[in-house]
Scaffold this motif. Structure first.
Motif, PDB file in Angstrom:
ATOM      1  N   ARG A  95       0.831   9.664   2.111  1.00 15.88           N
ATOM      2  CA  ARG A  95       0.059   9.298   3.302  1.00 15.88           C
ATOM      3  C   ARG A  95      -0.952   8.205   3.007  1.00 15.88           C
ATOM      4  O   ARG A  95      -1.168   7.284   3.820  1.00 15.88           O
ATOM      5  N   LEU A  96      -1.611   8.307   1.847  1.00 15.24           N
ATOM      6  CA  LEU A  96      -2.568   7.268   1.465  1.00 15.24           C
ATOM      7  C   LEU A  96      -1.877   5.904   1.326  1.00 15.24           C
ATOM      8  O   LEU A  96      -2.375   4.856   1.790  1.00 15.24           O
ATOM      9  N   LEU A  97      -0.695   5.877   0.667  1.00 12.04           N
ATOM     10  CA  LEU A  97       0.037   4.629   0.470  1.00 12.04           C
ATOM     11  C   LEU A  97       0.505   4.042   1.798  1.00 12.04           C
ATOM     12  O   LEU A  97       0.389   2.841   2.046  1.00 12.04           O
ATOM     13  N   ALA A  98       1.011   4.867   2.699  1.00  5.31           N
ATOM     14  CA  ALA A  98       1.480   4.389   3.996  1.00  5.31           C
ATOM     15  C   ALA A  98       0.332   3.823   4.821  1.00  5.31           C
ATOM     16  O   ALA A  98       0.462   2.784   5.499  1.00  5.31           O
ATOM     17  N   GLY A  99      -0.818   4.469   4.792  1.00  3.33           N
ATOM     18  CA  GLY A  99      -1.974   3.959   5.547  1.00  3.33           C
ATOM     19  C   GLY A  99      -2.451   2.610   5.036  1.00  3.33           C
ATOM     20  O   GLY A  99      -2.771   1.706   5.811  1.00  3.33           O
ATOM     21  N   LEU A 100      -2.509   2.500   3.676  1.00  6.98           N
ATOM     22  CA  LEU A 100      -2.925   1.219   3.114  1.00  6.98           C
ATOM     23  C   LEU A 100      -1.911   0.115   3.429  1.00  6.98           C
ATOM     24  O   LEU A 100      -2.288  -1.036   3.683  1.00  6.98           O
ATOM     25  N   LEU A 101      -0.589   0.450   3.404  1.00 13.61           N
ATOM     26  CA  LEU A 101       0.426  -0.547   3.758  1.00 13.61           C
ATOM     27  C   LEU A 101       0.270  -1.020   5.199  1.00 13.61           C
ATOM     28  O   LEU A 101       0.386  -2.214   5.504  1.00 13.61           O
ATOM     29  N   ALA A 102      -0.003  -0.076   6.119  1.00 15.05           N
ATOM     30  CA  ALA A 102      -0.168  -0.440   7.520  1.00 15.05           C
ATOM     31  C   ALA A 102      -1.380  -1.344   7.710  1.00 15.05           C
ATOM     32  O   ALA A 102      -1.326  -2.370   8.422  1.00 15.05           O
TER      33      ALA A 102
END
Length: 588
Positions: A31-38
Motif C-alpha cells: 500500500r505504501l509503494l502504490a500510494g507513492l507511485l500514484a
C-alpha cells in the motif's frame, strides 16, 4: 506551480497515513509503494523532467521549391547523410513532405543547421537575408531550356530604335530561331545555328503606352520557350533648338523641317550676306531676338546647333556666354564640323581634333547603336579618339565620326557628317531619324525633376518590390495602383542619400502596376511566378554565393544546445498503476 506541488505532496502524505493507520497490517508495504507511485505519477505528469544535450554542429536539410526535379532529389539523397530532413517551401501544407510557409522556419525546425540544399527555382533574393550564416547550395536540373539572360530598355521613347539582347540555351543541337513579337506581329528574328548563343532583336515603337512584347524560341516548328517583354513607350520629349548657320544649305533646310514635324521647337538664324541674316521660328509662339547670343537667350533653349563658320563668327562676349551656359547645364552644343579644324570658340574644343580621311575611305560605312545595317558615310574628316570623348558614330574601321564630352554640367558634341539630307531624298527615313536621334540624345539636357526608380530586377507576386523616390522632399505617400486595388505605402529615408526615400511593396497578382508620389508616376510590370525562370535562378545563385561569403564562417562549427522532455504519458501511467494497485489490494 506551487499549488500543484503542494497538491502532490498532500496526496503522498495522505496515502501514506492511510496505509499506516489501516488495521489490517498485511500488504502494508504494497500500500505504501502504490500510494507513492500514484503521487509521483501525478507529479511527473504535471512537471515532466527535461534533459539538455549538445547537438553536433554538422547539420543539413533539403528544401524543395517550385519546379524541382524528382530525379535531382533522389540523386541528392544518395549523397547526403541518412535522415537528412526534406522540407517543401509552399504556402499550403502537402501530404508527402513537411511544409514550411517561409524560410524563417528553417532554423526553428533544425536549430543546429549549417547547410541548406535548395532544389528547383530557388529562393527569392529578398529571403536570402533571413538565412544569413547558412551555407546555401543551389541545385539545378541537368538541362534547362530557355532564355538564360535578357536586357532591354523598359521606357523607350516613341519612334526611337529599341532593342533586346540576351542569350538562349537549348538541350539538343540544331538551329533555333529567336523572334520578337510586337504590336501583334513578328518584327525581327535571328537564327542560332548551334541552338544556343546570344541574340539581338530590334524594333521601333509606333504607339505610346504600356504594352507587353513577346520573345520566342522555335526549333523545327516547335515552340521551345516564350517570355514576356514589358515596355512603357514614352511620348517624345520635344527639344528647344537654336540653329545658327553661316549660309543657306539643303542640310539646314531639310533638318529644320523634320525637327518641326516632330514637334520640336526650332529657332533659326541663317546668314544671307555680310551683316544680314534671316530668322525663322517653328512651333514657337513668340519670336525672339536672335541677333546676339546672351545668357538669357541661351537659357531659353536646350541645344545650340551651329556650323564652323557660325561658331567662328561669335564675338568674345558671345563665346563667354556660350561657355558659361554649357558649364552650368542650361544649354548644350552640337557642332557640325564642316571644316578642317575645330574653331577655338567651341567650349572644351581642345578635346576634339580632326583628321582627314583617305580618299579611298569615303565609301566606308557609318554605324551607331540601333542601326540595322551600315550606312555610307559622306564625312571627309574623322575625330581622333581620346579618353575624354564618348564616341557616338563610328566607321567599320572604328574611326570616330561623332563624339561628345561632358563640360561642367553640360554636354558638347561634334559630328563630322555634315550632309545627311541625301538620305531623305533616297527615302531612307529610318536612317535619317535614327542618326539625328543619336546626336540629339547625346546633348539632351539632364532631367532635374523627381523620378521613381524600380530597384527589383524581376518583380513577382508575394515578393518585395522595392521602389525609390528621387526628388525634392514631399509629404505625399507612395501610392500603388494595381488591377482592382490601391495601396498606400510609407516611404523610408535612404541611409546613404537623404534626398532618396524607399518603400517595399508586395504585389498580389501579376500585370501592370502604377506607382505615384505626388505628380511623379511610373509604370512597372509584375511577372508571373513562372516567367523568366533562368535569369531568376542566376540571380538566386549569385545571392547564395554572397550569403556564404559574408556570413557562413561566423557559425560554421558552432555546436547547438538542445533540450528533450519526458513524455507526460509516463506520469499518467505511474498514477494509474499506483491507483490500480490500491484498488486491487483493497478488494483482496
Amino acid at each position: 506551480m506551487l499549488y500543484a506541488v503542494a497538491l502532490c505532496l498532500l496526496l503522498a502524505v495522505l496515502l501514506t497515513v492511510l496505509a499506516i493507520r489501516r488495521a489490517d497490517t498485511r500488504r502494508r508495504g504494497l500500500r505504501l509503494l502504490a500510494g507513492l507511485l500514484a503521487a509521483a505519477g501525478l507529479g511527473l505528469a504535471a512537471f515532466p523532467p527535461t534533459r539538455s544535450f549538445t547537438q553536433p554542429a554538422p547539420a543539413s536539410a533539403i528544401l524543395l521549391t517550385d519546379g524541382y526535379s524528382a530525379d535531382t532529389l533522389q540523386a541528392l539523397q544518395r549523397q547526403v547523410a541518412a535522415g537528412t530532413p526534406v522540407w517543401r517551401l509552399a504556402p499550403h501544407r502537402a501530404d508527402d513532405t513537411t511544409t514550411i510557409p517561409n524560410v524563417a522556419a528553417v532554423r526553428q525546425l533544425l536549430p543546429g543547421i549549417t547547410r541548406l540544399h535548395v532544389l528547383g527555382q530557388g529562393l527569392p533574393v529578398a529571403d536570402v537575408a533571413a538565412l544569413q550564416g547558412l551555407h546555401l547550395v543551389p541545385h539545378a536540373d541537368a538541362s534547362r531550356v530557355g532564355f538564360a539572360m535578357a536586357a532591354w530598355p523598359t521606357q523607350p521613347e516613341l519612334g526611337q530604335p529599341w532593342q533586346i539582347e540576351g542569350s538562349f540555351s537549348a538541350p539538343t543541337a540544331g538551329p533555333v530561331w529567336v523572334r520578337l513579337l510586337a504590336a501583334g506581329a513578328p518584327r525581327d528574328s535571328v537564327q542560332l545555328p548551334a541552338g544556343r548563343g546570344s541574340f539581338r532583336l530590334r524594333f521601333t515603337p509606333k504607339a505610346v503606352g504600356t504594352t507587353v512584347y513577346q520573345v520566342q524560341a522555335h526549333q523545327k516548328g516547335r515552340l521551345l520557350a516564350q517570355e514576356p517583354v514589358p515596355v512603357e513607350i514614352l511620348p517624345t520629349q520635344p527639344l528647344r533648338l537654336l540653329i545658327l548657320a553661316s549660309a543657306p544649305s539643303f542640310e539646314i533646310r531639310f533638318l529644320k523641317d523634320e525637327l518641326a514635324a516632330r514637334q520640336h521647337k526650332v529657332a533659326l538664324r541663317i546668314g544671307v550676306s555680310r551683316g544680314l541674316a534671316q530668322t525663322e521660328f517653328l512651333n514657337l509662339p513668340t519670336p525672339l531676338n536672335l541677333s546676339r547670343l546672351t545668357p538669357r537667350l541661351l537659357a531659353t533653349f536646350d541645344v545650340l546647333l551651329l556650323d564652323n563658320d557660325a561658331l567662328a563668327s561669335l564675338s568674345a562676349d558671345e563665346s563667354q556666354a556660350l561657355s558659361q551656359s554649357v558649364r552650368t547645364g542650361t544649354c548644350n552644343v552640337l557642332l557640325l564640323a564642316d571644316g578642317s579644324a575645330i574653331p577655338r570658340q567651341l567650349p572644351g574644343g581642345a578635346a576634339f581634333r580632326l583628321q582627314a580621311r583617305p580618299a579611298n575611305a569615303a565609301a566606308l560605312p557609318l554605324q551607331w547603336p540601333g542601326t540595322t545595317q551600315p550606312t555610307p558615310s559622306p564625312a571627309t574628316h574623322v575625330l581622333l579618339n581620346s579618353a575624354s570623348l564618348r564616341p557616338l558614330l563610328s566607321t567599320a574601321s572604328q574611326q570616330v565620326a561623332a563624339a561628345s564630352r561632358r563640360l561642367g554640367l553640360g554636354q558638347v558634341a561634334v559630328t563630322t557628317v555634315t550632309e545627311t539630307f541625301p538620305w531623305l531624298l533616297q527615302r531612307q527615313l529610318g536612317v535619317y531619324h535614327a542618326y539625328w536621334s543619336q546626336l540629339l540624345s547625346a546633348v539632351r539636357p539632364a532631367q532635374t525633376t523627381s523620378e521613381l526608380r524600380l530597384l527589383s530586377s524581376w518583380p513577382r507576386p508575394a515578393e518585395p518590390v522595392v521602389l525609390r523616390y528621387e526628388g525634392p522632399a514631399t509629404r505625399s505617400p507612395l501610392t500603388i495602383i494595381s488591377p482592382g486595388n490601391t495601396t498606400t505605402l510609407v516611404r523610408r529615408q535612404d541611409a546613404t542619400v537623404p534626398e532618396w526615400t524607399t518603400a517595399p511593396y508586395w504585389a498580389a497578382a501579376p500585370g501592370w502596376h502604377e506607382a505615384r508620389v505626388g505628380s511623379t508616376s511610373r509604370h512597372f510590370y509584375v511577372y508571373d511566378s513562372m516567367a523568366w525562370p533562368l535569369p531568376r535562378f542566376v540571380e538566386w545563385q549569385r545571392a547564395a554565393r554572397q550569403n556564404a561569403a559574408t556570413g557562413a564562417q561566423a557559425v560554421v562549427g558552432a555546436p547547438a544546445t538542445a533540450t528533450t522532455t519526458w513524455p507526460r504519458w509516463l506520469g499518467f501511467g505511474l498514477f494509474v498503476l499506483g491507483a490500480g494497485l490500491l484498488w486491487v489490494e483493497e478488494k483482496l
